[in-house]
Design a protein around this motif. Structure first.
Motif, PDB file in Angstrom:
ATOM      1  N   ASP A 434      27.313   2.224 -63.130  1.00 26.06           N
ATOM      2  CA  ASP A 434      28.362   3.038 -61.920  1.00 26.06           C
ATOM      3  C   ASP A 434      27.653   3.174 -60.387  1.00 26.06           C
ATOM      4  O   ASP A 434      28.245   3.224 -59.573  1.00 26.06           O
ATOM      5  N   SER A 435      26.217   3.465 -60.309  1.00 27.95           N
ATOM      6  CA  SER A 435      25.346   4.664 -59.647  1.00 27.95           C
ATOM      7  C   SER A 435      25.553   2.751 -58.866  1.00 27.95           C
ATOM      8  O   SER A 435      25.779   2.569 -57.337  1.00 27.95           O
ATOM      9  N   ILE A 436      25.098   1.307 -59.572  1.00 29.10           N
ATOM     10  CA  ILE A 436      24.874  -0.153 -58.802  1.00 29.10           C
ATOM     11  C   ILE A 436      26.118   0.212 -58.106  1.00 29.10           C
ATOM     12  O   ILE A 436      25.798  -0.786 -57.024  1.00 29.10           O
ATOM     13  N   MET A 437      27.048   0.046 -58.445  1.00 30.99           N
ATOM     14  CA  MET A 437      28.221  -0.810 -57.873  1.00 30.99           C
ATOM     15  C   MET A 437      28.632   0.416 -57.141  1.00 30.99           C
ATOM     16  O   MET A 437      29.512  -0.229 -56.082  1.00 30.99           O
ATOM     17  N   GLN A 438      28.730   1.703 -56.535  1.00 28.47           N
ATOM     18  CA  GLN A 438      28.923   2.479 -55.999  1.00 28.47           C
ATOM     19  C   GLN A 438      27.941   2.342 -55.064  1.00 28.47           C
ATOM     20  O   GLN A 438      28.957   2.197 -53.592  1.00 28.47           O
ATOM     21  N   VAL A 439      26.626   1.825 -54.815  1.00 26.52           N
ATOM     22  CA  VAL A 439      26.018   1.857 -53.722  1.00 26.52           C
ATOM     23  C   VAL A 439      26.200  -0.345 -52.813  1.00 26.52           C
ATOM     24  O   VAL A 439      26.198   0.353 -51.820  1.00 26.52           O
ATOM     25  N   TYR A 440      26.516  -0.605 -53.690  1.00 26.67           N
ATOM     26  CA  TYR A 440      26.720  -1.839 -53.382  1.00 26.67           C
ATOM     27  C   TYR A 440      28.681  -1.311 -52.286  1.00 26.67           C
ATOM     28  O   TYR A 440      28.643  -2.360 -51.364  1.00 26.67           O
ATOM     29  N   GLN A 441      29.718  -1.206 -53.248  1.00 26.60           N
ATOM     30  CA  GLN A 441      30.716  -0.583 -52.338  1.00 26.60           C
ATOM     31  C   GLN A 441      30.552  -0.118 -51.346  1.00 26.60           C
ATOM     32  O   GLN A 441      31.876  -0.576 -50.584  1.00 26.60           O
ATOM     33  N   ALA A 442      29.930   0.100 -51.130  1.00 28.85           N
ATOM     34  CA  ALA A 442      28.999   0.927 -50.078  1.00 28.85           C
ATOM     35  C   ALA A 442      28.273   1.262 -48.976  1.00 28.85           C
ATOM     36  O   ALA A 442      28.195   1.157 -48.267  1.00 28.85           O
ATOM     37  N   GLY A 443      28.195  -0.720 -49.417  1.00 26.59           N
ATOM     38  CA  GLY A 443      27.363  -1.941 -47.978  1.00 26.59           C
ATOM     39  C   GLY A 443      25.972  -1.000 -47.821  1.00 26.59           C
ATOM     40  O   GLY A 443      25.738  -1.557 -47.146  1.00 26.59           O
ATOM     41  N   ILE A 444      25.619  -0.361 -48.958  1.00 30.28           N
ATOM     42  CA  ILE A 444      24.038  -0.235 -48.959  1.00 30.28           C
ATOM     43  C   ILE A 444      23.081  -0.353 -49.045  1.00 30.28           C
ATOM     44  O   ILE A 444      22.049  -1.090 -49.085  1.00 30.28           O
ATOM     45  N   PHE A 445      23.161  -1.535 -50.360  1.00 27.73           N
ATOM     46  CA  PHE A 445      22.385  -2.227 -51.107  1.00 27.73           C
ATOM     47  C   PHE A 445      23.647  -3.617 -51.136  1.00 27.73           C
ATOM     48  O   PHE A 445      24.839  -3.929 -51.248  1.00 27.73           O
ATOM     49  N   ASP A 446      22.508  -4.460 -50.745  1.00 31.44           N
ATOM     50  CA  ASP A 446      22.979  -5.869 -51.515  1.00 31.44           C
ATOM     51  C   ASP A 446      21.916  -6.397 -52.581  1.00 31.44           C
ATOM     52  O   ASP A 446      21.334  -5.964 -52.949  1.00 31.44           O
TER      53      ASP A 446
END
Length: 535
Positions: A434-446
């Motif tokens: 869940d955390s990994i999906m959230q930071v990706y959706q927020a555009g912070i991680f790729d």
């Protein structure tokens, strides 16, 4: 020899094919038969000289000899015992091949146990004993220890002459690169053989400074004595020129012809030595002018305590009263104990967050003396970090990408700006899915090639990017001095510059170390500073 009917004492008997030894009673001395070809040089050609190694050598009886020389005029007895036959053979000379390690620090020289005669074929041996020498590689063998003799390579074949041979290990020096750096520029580089001296390059020049030499750390390099033993970088050191102009004399009362000195065109350079803090840009000032106080430098684990005119930190500079009258360097002073300003309760208003006891209290067992202890405990009190089950925080371990994702989602409500990405290495059952999906959706991680790499360590450059994106930090117009190891072409230069401009990015003597892993304590320190600014 036989004459058909009688036998000479200790002579040879036999036909043209083989021979047998007999004594004076015609009793066979040796039972083996020897082909004539093994006894004489050329029996069929009537060359009855004994061959080297002939079984007839030293097989006679000296008491029956009554001649001084043989048929060739050589002494009749050589080697102590007379030979059988009409010719006396010279004693066989044996030679040896010896291998020397020649200064090797490890391994052993090969041993050739064979004995050779003139004309024998010799095969040069390998470095089978593993000879080794620091700074050198094995390069075959030579007849002289200093390498000026004849070279012999491994496996080479040659015919032995008339002397023993000693072969010495030949060593080839490893080459090292010595680089000369002035500021952030490489001005020269040389390739130097191991334990040889480098050539001093042309001294650089710098306005308002005197070149003080090339330094390896704190030690000045002596080009006449210092030898290169490994890849080395030397840095240019400068001293500020002392060119204090005379202080102008004001005109005497009522005019007069007093001579005054025009200093209006004198420009001086003020440098800032931050002693481990963030870099500060130099200032140029005219004579007798005041300086503008620069941005306060930052250093992990320390509190800035002012600028001083001497490296011993005894003479403080006051920006409101002191004047520039020379090129100079100001030195930063630091206190090791971080000072936290008390909250002025009288200024508090109901809407301001009141100090409260930490919501999450965890006493980590491994941070008691750590420089980031207070920041770790602050972020822990906000329930953002929890540490490990054994009540350790492991502050000096590199932080993983998946753990950064967890910390950010605990700290903020992230806004999704793109669809969910299915990473091949993060299944729906992953602990931090869940955390990994959230930071990706927020555009912070790729991701990279469809993978998130959750266990990979985060570098300091990557950290700069995700913090800038997570906190939506923008350039504040400041132009801080950039770190020496972050060139203009570095992909994260802008992110690092923004953190530096906000006083968040800290370095080590002007270096940011963008490609090194960020530790768990360093990440918390960055997070803490940003959150303090956001309050």
């Amino acid at each position: 020899m036989v004459n058909g009917t009688s036998t000479m004492t200790n002579s040879l008997i036999g036909g043209t094919v083989e021979a047998t030894f007999y004594d004076e009673t015609s009793t066979e001395v040796i039972g083996d038969l020897y082909p004539i070809a093994t006894i004489f040089e050329n029996f069929d050609g009537y060359d009855l000289r004994l061959k080297a190694g002939s079984p007839a050598i030293d097989k006679g009886d000296n008491t029956f000899n009554d001649t001084i020389t043989d048929l060739a005029g050589k002494p009749r007895i050589q080697g102590g015992i007379i030979d059988l036959g009409a010719y006396e053979s010279s004693p066989m000379t044996l030679y040896n091949i010896t291998y020397e390690s020649n200064g090797a620090e490890s391994g052993s020289a090969p041993v050739d146990s064979a004995a050779y005669v003139t004309g024998d074929e010799v095969i040069v041996m390998e470095n089978e004993g593993g000879l080794g020498k620091t700074g050198f590689t094995f390069d075959g063998w030579n007849t002289e220890a200093n390498g000026t003799g004849d070279d012999y390579f491994v496996g080479q074949k040659f015919n032995l002459g008339t002397a023993n041979i000693t072969l010495y290990a030949k060593w080839k020096a490893v080459e090292h690169t010595i680089t000369f750096v002035d500021g952030d520029k490489t001005v020269d580089s040389q390739t130097v053989a191991h334990e040889q001296t480098a050539t001093e390059p042309t001294p650089p020049t710098k306005a308002g400074h005197t070149f003080a030499g090339w330094y390896n750390g704190e030690t000045k390099w002596n080009f006449a004595k210092d030898k290169v033993k490994e890849a080395t970088t030397l840095y240019a050191k400068w001293t500020v020129n002392s060119t204090t102009p005379p202080i102008p004399t004001p005109p005497a009362s009522g005019g007069g012809n007093n001579t005054s000195f025009d200093t209006s065109e004198s420009i001086y350079i003020v440098q800032f030595q931050t002693n481990g803090g963030t870099m500060i840009t130099n200032q140029t000032k005219s004579y007798n002018s005041k300086m503008t106080a620069p941005l306060t430098p930052v250093r992990e684990g320390y509190t800035f305590a002012g600028w001083y005119t001497d490296s011993a930190l005894t003479k403080e500079w006051h920006f409101d009263t002191d004047f520039v009258r020379d090129n100079m360097t100001l030195y930063a002073k630091w206190n090791t104990e971080e000072k936290i300003e008390p909250v002025e309760k009288e200024k508090e208003v109901p809407l301001v967050e009141q100090p409260i006891a930490p919501a999450c209290t965890i006493q980590f067992t491994d941070i008691a003396t750590h420089w980031a202890k207070d920041m770790i405990e602050d972020i822990t009190g906000r329930c953002i970090i929890k540490g490990y089950p054994d009540r350790t925080f492991k502050p000096n371990d590199p932080i993983q990408r998946q753990h950064v994702a967890v910390l950010l989602t605990r700290a903020f409500d992230l806004l999704a700006i793109r669809e969910v990405q299915n990473f091949t290495d993060v299944s729906a059952s992953h602990k931090y899915y869940d955390s990994i999906m959230q930071v990706y959706q927020a555009g912070i991680f790729d991701g990279i090639d469809g993978q998130f790499n959750p266990d990979a360590y985060m570098t300091r450059a990557q950290m700069a990017k995700i913090l800038v994106l997570a906190f939506e930090l923008k350039s504040n117009g400041a132009n801080p001095a950039m770190f020496q190891d972050v060139p203009a072409t570095h992909w994260a230069k802008e992110y690092i510059a923004i953190l530096a401009a906000h006083g968040i990015a800290l370095g080590d003597n002007g270096h940011f170390k963008p490609d090194e892993p960020v530790t768990r304590a360093q990440f918390v320190a960055f997070l803490y500073r940003i959150m303090q600014k956001e309050r």
